[in-house]
Design an enzyme around this catalytic site. Structure first.
Site, PDB file in Angstrom:
ATOM      1  N   CYS A 188      -4.082  -5.180  -1.270  1.00 48.27           N
ATOM      2  CA  CYS A 188      -4.537  -6.565  -1.455  1.00 48.27           C
ATOM      3  C   CYS A 188      -5.778  -6.616  -2.351  1.00 48.27           C
ATOM      4  O   CYS A 188      -5.665  -6.374  -3.540  1.00 48.27           O
ATOM      5  CB  CYS A 188      -4.772  -7.227  -0.095  1.00 48.27           C
ATOM      6  SG  CYS A 188      -4.797  -9.043  -0.173  1.00 48.27           S
TER       7      CYS A 188
ATOM      8  N   HIS B 275       0.108  -6.043   3.298  1.00 46.62           N
ATOM      9  CA  HIS B 275      -0.679  -5.500   4.405  1.00 46.62           C
ATOM     10  C   HIS B 275       0.247  -4.819   5.397  1.00 46.62           C
ATOM     11  O   HIS B 275       1.388  -5.233   5.592  1.00 46.62           O
ATOM     12  CB  HIS B 275      -1.442  -6.614   5.116  1.00 46.62           C
ATOM     13  CG  HIS B 275      -2.615  -7.130   4.347  1.00 46.62           C
ATOM     14  ND1 HIS B 275      -3.749  -6.377   4.132  1.00 46.62           N
ATOM     15  CD2 HIS B 275      -2.824  -8.329   3.750  1.00 46.62           C
ATOM     16  CE1 HIS B 275      -4.628  -7.103   3.436  1.00 46.62           C
ATOM     17  NE2 HIS B 275      -4.081  -8.276   3.185  1.00 46.62           N
TER      18      HIS B 275
END
Length: 507
Positions: free
Chosen positions: A332, A439
């Site tokens: 991310c 994630h």
């Protein structure tokens, strides 16, 4: 509705863990149970099935309760973006970015009405509510407009269990001090005390229990032992597991850069259960050493944290490390940092529209920050163009504002091919440089095993089979529940819960 509220004498006393255990115990006893935390401040978040964002602790507690996580279980989530501002997530969606003062002045009434609505909805669908407080309930400078401790216990009309952490010391003072700072009405709602994180022979604390009960007139419902390897995700950065050093032949050394505004640090948790992996959280150049791999985790403010890494000399080190063939994985915000440029078009990352920052220039891509956040659960597989094992059925979730665009000639260099046909992330240097928006990618056991085996091969170590920790998690909820019941006066706690409203009506 029946319920109980878990409050603590301070942050990180174990409220979330105890609430998780209670959710599983009540579920095991056949009660339709829901967790609740009115307002959560955490950058470790959870994406619900319908693509909304709540605090990770409540998502985990919902799993323990065998309930589908929803925004009503955590209607307000505050995600720190700087020392003074936080993103406000209301019912799963980002609505504003406010300073602490502005939040207290402008949001209190709206917050109260939203909490009341959430409590009413949960009461209509569940039989038992396990409510978690936040920090200390007696922060005098904040009590007049608090939305998460005694005000919520009053709104839900439930008894309160006060938890104190004996591991950090000062347990007697923390209990007595907290109770003294309550109003008479608030103190009357405290129906029990729990001592948490005890190490050693619990019988040696019997005199301590007796003293607390005599001094306060409140029963000590249990002395809970310090638990290691419980596998329950922490709520905030105080819960990040410490450096685990393993020594000897065949040990992999993984350094994880720790940005000031780290988010979703649970991405790293699976590595703690790999017996030949040492995990080090690194803040400065002096700590970096010579790792076998580096992971750059997510962050709530990519540009600010990239600047932090530059100031600390870690950015230049990463560039050299990549040139020398080092293994780097960015998740991310960490993935965004690996690119060439970061452009904050909407001011959503820094608070200043059109703010720009040069990236690490390791990936041929630019990231643009927009106003609308993407929150979604995702599934996919390794992209066919990668040279890694052909692993299907990878799953995780995305929470990000930025959009990362690869140069056209590198458009086939994605790490993942998602279920919707879109490519995600970047795969380069024969797998030594990877980035992704997914994630929990390392929670996929086959993938984590393949990535670690690539490190083992480079070091000349034998490959190992995947460690299947994903399947252990539900068992851990039951183990946690069993530990709680073993050391807690369970029948007394149930008596408190089920007789609470009856006793108060009679009074």
């Amino acid at each position: 509705m029946k319920g109980i509220m878990i409050q603590g004498t301070s942050s990180d006393v174990g409220k979330s863990l105890i609430a998780t255990a209670l959710c599983r115990v009540f579920s095991n006893e056949g009660l339709k149970t829901a967790p609740f935390k009115s307002q959560n401040m955490s950058n470790n978040s959870y994406v619900t099935k319908d693509g909304n964002e709540i605090g990770r602790a409540q998502g985990i507690q919902a799993e323990a309760a065998r309930a589908e996580a929803s925004v009503w279980m955590n209607p307000i989530l505050l995600k720190p973006q700087s020392d003074h501002h936080a993103e406000v997530i209301l019912l799963g969606k980002a609505v504003d970015s406010l300073s602490g003062k502005s939040y207290r002045e402008s949001f209190y009434e709206k917050g109260l009405s939203t909490i009341e609505q959430a409590l009413q909805l949960l009461e209509a669908h569940y039989e038992m509510l396990v409510i978690e407080g936040a920090g200390s309930p007696v922060e005098i400078n904040l009590k007049d407009k608090e939305l998460v401790n005694m005000k919520v216990a009053e709104m839900a009309d439930v008894p309160v269990i006060l938890v104190a952490d004996i591991d950090r010391g000062g347990v007697f003072a923390s209990i007595i001090g907290t109770l003294e700072l309550f109003t008479e009405e608030e103190r009357g709602r405290v129906a029990g005390i729990v001592i948490n994180k005890f190490r050693g022979d619990i019988s040696l604390f019997e005199n301590g229990v007796k003293w607390i009960e005599e001094k306060t007139g409140i029963p000590v419902l249990g002395v809970l032992p310090y638990l290691d390897n419980h596998m329950i995700d922490g709520e905030d950065s105080l819960s990040i597991q410490p450096f685990i050093q393993r020594t000897g032949d065949g040990i992999l050394d993984i350094a994880v850069l720790r940005p000031p505004y780290i988010s979703n640090f649970s991405d790293i948790d699976p590595f703690y259960y790999e017996e030949d992996v040492s995990i080090r959280w690194v803040n400065s150049l002096s700590e970096i050493g010579t790792p076998d791999a580096v992971i750059i985790p997510g962050t709530k403010s990519t540009i600010r944290d990239l600047r932090y890494f530059k100031e600390k000399g870690l950015a230049n080190w990463l560039e050299r490390y990549a040139e020398e063939g080092g293994h780097i994985a960015g998740i991310c915000g960490g993935y965004q940092m690996l690119g060439r440029n970061l452009i904050d078009l909407a001011g959503s990352d820094t608070g200043s529209p059109f703010e720009k920052e040069k990236g690490l220039n390791l990936i041929p891509a630019d990231t643009f920050f927009h106003e609308k956040k993407k929150t979604v659960r995702v599934q996919g597989r390794l992209h066919p163009n990668t040279k890694l094992s052909n692993i299907d059925n990878l799953d995780g979730y995305e929470i990000h504002l930025g959009e990362t665009i690869l140069e056209n000639e590198y458009s086939g260099r994605h790490l993942l091919l998602l279920e919707n046909g879109e490519g995600d992330g970047f795969y380069g240097n024969e797998g030594r440089l990877i980035g992704t928006y997914m994630h929990h990618i390392f929670h996929n056991d086959e993938w984590r095993g393949a990535w670690l085996n690539a490190l083992r091969k480079q070091k000349g170590y034998p490959c190992k089979p995947a460690v299947y920790i994903k399947a252990l998690k539900d068992n851990k909820y039951d183990e946690l529940a069993e530990s709680l019941m073993k050391h807690l006066d369970w029948e007394k706690l149930k008596e408190i819960i089920f007789n609470w409203r009856k006793q108060n009506e009679m009074a």
